[in-house]
Scaffold this active site. Sequence first.
Site, PDB file in Angstrom:
ATOM      1  N   HIS A 511      25.416  51.649  25.626  1.00  0.00           N
ATOM      2  CA  HIS A 511      24.091  50.898  26.207  1.00  0.00           C
ATOM      3  C   HIS A 511      22.970  51.133  25.025  1.00  0.00           C
ATOM      4  O   HIS A 511      21.951  51.094  25.505  1.00  0.00           O
ATOM      5  CB  HIS A 511      23.877  51.251  27.745  1.00  0.00           C
TER       6      HIS A 511
HETATM    7  C1  LIG Z   1      32.676  48.808  25.465  1.00  0.00           C
HETATM    8  C2  LIG Z   1      31.399  48.460  26.178  1.00  0.00           C
HETATM    9  C3  LIG Z   1      31.404  48.917  27.436  1.00  0.00           C
HETATM   10  C4  LIG Z   1      30.214  48.478  28.214  1.00  0.00           C
HETATM   11  N1  LIG Z   1      30.188  48.433  29.499  1.00  0.00           N
HETATM   12  C5  LIG Z   1      28.981  47.840  30.027  1.00  0.00           C
HETATM   13  C6  LIG Z   1      29.184  47.688  31.622  1.00  0.00           C
HETATM   14  O1  LIG Z   1      29.748  47.898  32.199  1.00  0.00           O
HETATM   15  N2  LIG Z   1      28.062  47.296  32.264  1.00  0.00           N
HETATM   16  C7  LIG Z   1      26.988  46.798  31.374  1.00  0.00           C
HETATM   17  O2  LIG Z   1      26.036  46.235  32.145  1.00  0.00           O
HETATM   18  N3  LIG Z   1      26.923  46.831  30.250  1.00  0.00           N
HETATM   19  C8  LIG Z   1      27.786  47.199  29.427  1.00  0.00           C
HETATM   20  N4  LIG Z   1      27.862  47.373  28.288  1.00  0.00           N
HETATM   21  C9  LIG Z   1      26.725  47.057  27.644  1.00  0.00           C
HETATM   22  C10 LIG Z   1      26.600  45.583  27.423  1.00  0.00           C
HETATM   23  O3  LIG Z   1      27.520  44.847  27.053  1.00  0.00           O
HETATM   24  C11 LIG Z   1      25.505  45.251  26.225  1.00  0.00           C
HETATM   25  O4  LIG Z   1      24.120  45.994  26.342  1.00  0.00           O
HETATM   26  C12 LIG Z   1      25.135  43.923  25.924  1.00  0.00           C
HETATM   27  O5  LIG Z   1      26.338  43.024  25.787  1.00  0.00           O
HETATM   28  C13 LIG Z   1      24.126  43.653  24.676  1.00  0.00           C
HETATM   29  O6  LIG Z   1      23.873  42.355  24.677  1.00  0.00           O
HETATM   30  P1  LIG Z   1      22.987  41.814  23.498  1.00  0.00           P
HETATM   31  O7  LIG Z   1      22.837  40.421  23.685  1.00  0.00           O
HETATM   32  O8  LIG Z   1      21.859  42.580  23.251  1.00  0.00           O
HETATM   33  O9  LIG Z   1      23.988  41.998  22.118  1.00  0.00           O
HETATM   34  P2  LIG Z   1      25.479  41.251  22.299  1.00  0.00           P
HETATM   35  O10 LIG Z   1      26.032  40.923  23.084  1.00  0.00           O
HETATM   36  O11 LIG Z   1      26.207  42.303  21.222  1.00  0.00           O
HETATM   37  O12 LIG Z   1      25.179  40.184  21.127  1.00  0.00           O
HETATM   38  C14 LIG Z   1      24.770  39.994  19.662  1.00  0.00           C
HETATM   39  C15 LIG Z   1      25.598  38.836  19.070  1.00  0.00           C
HETATM   40  O13 LIG Z   1      25.114  38.535  17.898  1.00  0.00           O
HETATM   41  C16 LIG Z   1      26.209  38.393  16.830  1.00  0.00           C
HETATM   42  N5  LIG Z   1      25.664  38.587  15.545  1.00  0.00           N
HETATM   43  C17 LIG Z   1      24.916  39.999  15.202  1.00  0.00           C
HETATM   44  N6  LIG Z   1      24.997  39.737  13.886  1.00  0.00           N
HETATM   45  C18 LIG Z   1      25.134  38.395  13.643  1.00  0.00           C
HETATM   46  C19 LIG Z   1      24.847  37.716  12.323  1.00  0.00           C
HETATM   47  N7  LIG Z   1      24.453  38.107  11.153  1.00  0.00           N
HETATM   48  N8  LIG Z   1      25.061  36.262  12.384  1.00  0.00           N
HETATM   49  C20 LIG Z   1      25.609  35.624  13.558  1.00  0.00           C
HETATM   50  N9  LIG Z   1      25.988  36.406  14.673  1.00  0.00           N
HETATM   51  C21 LIG Z   1      25.724  37.501  14.697  1.00  0.00           C
HETATM   52  C22 LIG Z   1      27.366  39.443  17.499  1.00  0.00           C
HETATM   53  O14 LIG Z   1      28.631  38.973  17.203  1.00  0.00           O
HETATM   54  C23 LIG Z   1      27.263  39.392  18.924  1.00  0.00           C
HETATM   55  O15 LIG Z   1      28.004  38.196  19.837  1.00  0.00           O
HETATM   56  C24 LIG Z   1      29.241  47.838  27.347  1.00  0.00           C
HETATM   57  C25 LIG Z   1      29.161  47.744  25.979  1.00  0.00           C
HETATM   58  C26 LIG Z   1      30.449  47.957  25.370  1.00  0.00           C
HETATM   59  C27 LIG Z   1      30.455  47.734  24.000  1.00  0.00           C
END
Ligand SMILES: Cc1cc2nc3c(=O)[nH]c(=O)nc-3n(C[C@H](O)[C@H](O)[C@H](O)COP(=O)(O)OP(=O)(O)OC[C@H]3O[C@@H](n4cnc5c(N)ncnc54)[C@H](O)[C@@H]3O)c2cc1C
Length: 580
Positions: A511
């Site tokens: 997280h």
């Molecule tokens: C194993 C695991 C279990 C989890 N379990 C839970 C759960 O049960 N419940 C819950 O609520 N949360 C859970 N989480 C946390 C939750 O999934 C994350 O907090 C959330 O997905 C983060 O979202 P975000 O949009 O901030 O980033 P992300 O979803 O990581 O999105 C960022 C995106 O940007 C892309 N990116 C990065 N750099 C570049 C670049 N230079 N060019 C193009 N694209 C790029 C990446 O590929 C990615 O797709 C878990 C996370 C993980 C990894």
Amino acid sequence: MGWMLEKFIWAFLVECTFLSGLSHSHQASKYAFVREATSAPPILSYDYIVIGGGTSGCPLAATLSQGARVLVLERGGSPYTNPERINIKNFVNSLADISPSSFSQPFISTDGVLNARARVLGGGSVLNAGFYSRASSEYIRTSGWNESLAEESYKWVERKVVFEPPMLQWQSAVRDGLLEVGVLPYNDFTYDHLNGTKIGGTIFDNKGNRHTAADLLEYADPKRISVYLHATVQKILFKYNTGKRRPEAYGVIFRDALGVMHRAYLNTNGKNEIILSAGAIGSPQLLMLSGIGPARHLQAHGITVVLDQPWVGQEIADNPMNVLVVPSPLPVELSLVQTVGITKFGSYIETGSGLSLGNSWSERLQNIFEFVSNQSGQPSTFSSENKQSVADFVRYLSNPTLKGGIIVEKITGPRSKGHLELRTTNPNDNPSVTFNYFKDPEDLRICVEGMKTIIAVINSKALSKFRYPNLSVQALIDLMLLIPMNLRPKHVNAAYSLEQYCIDTVLTIWHYHGGCPPRKVVDHNYKVIGVEALRVIDGSTFYRTPGTNPQATVMMLGRYMGEKIINKRFFSGHKSEGIN
Ligand SMILES: Cc1cc2nc3c(=O)[nH]c(=O)nc-3n(C[C@H](O)[C@H](O)[C@H](O)COP(=O)(O)OP(=O)(O)OC[C@H]3O[C@@H](n4cnc5c(N)ncnc54)[C@H](O)[C@@H]3O)c2cc1C
Ligand SMILES: *[C@@H]1O[C@H](CO)[C@@H](O)[C@H](O)[C@H]1NC(C)=O
Ligand SMILES: *[C@@H]1O[C@H](CO)[C@@H](O)[C@H](O)[C@H]1NC(C)=O
Ligand SMILES: *[C@@H]1O[C@H](CO)[C@@H](O)[C@H](O)[C@H]1NC(C)=O
Ligand SMILES: *[C@@H]1O[C@H](CO)[C@@H](O)[C@H](O)[C@H]1NC(C)=O
């Protein structure tokens, strides 16, 4: 000795990769507007450019497309090519896959904890444990969000991708155990964040099929959105307009799977913007690569400074996870998180069960055991009684269907904050990340209270039929100390405390958040302070984790900000046409 362990974990991951099966093709089948970046023209132009098609990027882009032309650039592939690959039963395999086409990019923080970044359309929602639970109303107010718009935005997400979990024998027993030890009241099934024990939502349906943030693209207007896969953004481009003091973002450079560079520009119109949704690691990293960050750090990497911004990469934080594994004589269902105990002291208790780690797990565990003994040179740190228990445990694990569950705690906040720096100027490389787990003593105190609650639950009547009577809680603790799941030193001695247990066996619950702290890097509208036409909308802007688990609020924020931006674009109060 650290490097040997690192090598070992690497070998472990390679083995898991074999278990999961390799090579999946990359064509995106579900939407015609999702294509490989190799098919993109060398120069593109759009009204909004969303960097990162992740958990917040997808709902944001879908919403913006209702009123403007939107480009999404995602460095990973499609989650739709093989539904089995993201089924609940492949949770561990998917996470441990280190092939180049993996949805998971592993990294190890300087704290010595193995972690993962998503690299796929849908982002973390394609990799995560699926639990869905909203932020508290206090969190929503503190974030300065409009409560009714937040409510509508959560519902918009829930209609598409959230389900009520089945709650079978193991999950029910842990729920009852939490109630028995006083994590009250019982709030039944609810998305709301309430003190006590509850059942939350899940993005897995009753067949274990995962629904993800990428499914929120079903809300998009297909005529006004383009999504490119394997499109890695290298940097954001800025120009200096005469008459305007501040640099203005006007385009990006991205690289396709064949290494060909493309440029995407904003259409000229004072309202168009670039929006960074690359996650808590990716967004601060890309700001720095684009020249926004601590000037001296950027200069040391040969990056031209656009804006000296010392806060980029600061206040990144990760909630520590500590666990106990409970082997069971009775079979249990395969489950990830369904029930949660929200304690008054700030620890959240969650559980999973029946996770199959593959047939060679017991062998691997024995190996790990031997490896650690060899390394420490003191194989007899543990009493012979406990060694016997562990040997039994290992024998029990030889059963290919792992019986038992894991109970975990996550602390709220956390108060301990860290920092992120570039290691290289290659956007594919992980930056250096430090989380400083338990640096703040209050975090440690909460962890210890949480461990006490887990122990009480394990000893509760509700769980008794899932316990081996001769396997004490102490034996379970000793077992966790034997499994080198992290690279931190273990300080086992006769007076081993729960404080030391928290510190030594800390894992991540993934997280992590922050890195673009609010009011320091972004303003209350998520605009990057000091430049024009650039926002950051994702978990990197959170000041602590929302609710028990963040994904509900990450997806909500994408929708919420999409609504705000598109309504502002057509201001004068009315909504843009076609908003769902
Ligand atoms: C194993 C695991 C279990 C989890 N379990 C839970 C759960 O049960 N419940 C819950 O609520 N949360 C859970 N989480 C946390 C939750 O999934 C994350 O907090 C959330 O997905 C983060 O979202 P975000 O949009 O901030 O980033 P992300 O979803 O990581 O999105 C960022 C995106 O940007 C892309 N990116 C990065 N750099 C570049 C670049 N230079 N060019 C193009 N694209 C790029 C990446 O590929 C990615 O797709 C878990 C996370 C993980 C990894
Ligand atoms: C909050 O959002 C609702 C839409 O959900 C809107 O009607 C209302 O005007 C907003 N309030 C403010 C203060 O912007
Ligand atoms: C939940 O517990 C915390 C800590 O005791 C308290 O501050 C908060 O007000 C409680 N919330 C509700 C809704 O009772
Ligand atoms: C542990 O040490 C023994 C004896 O030196 C060696 O044979 C064995 O391979 C070692 N095990 C591991 C896992 O390193
Ligand atoms: C623990 O109990 C199981 C059966 O419940 C038994 O098979 C095993 O031998 C026992 N182990 C010890 C160390 O007593």
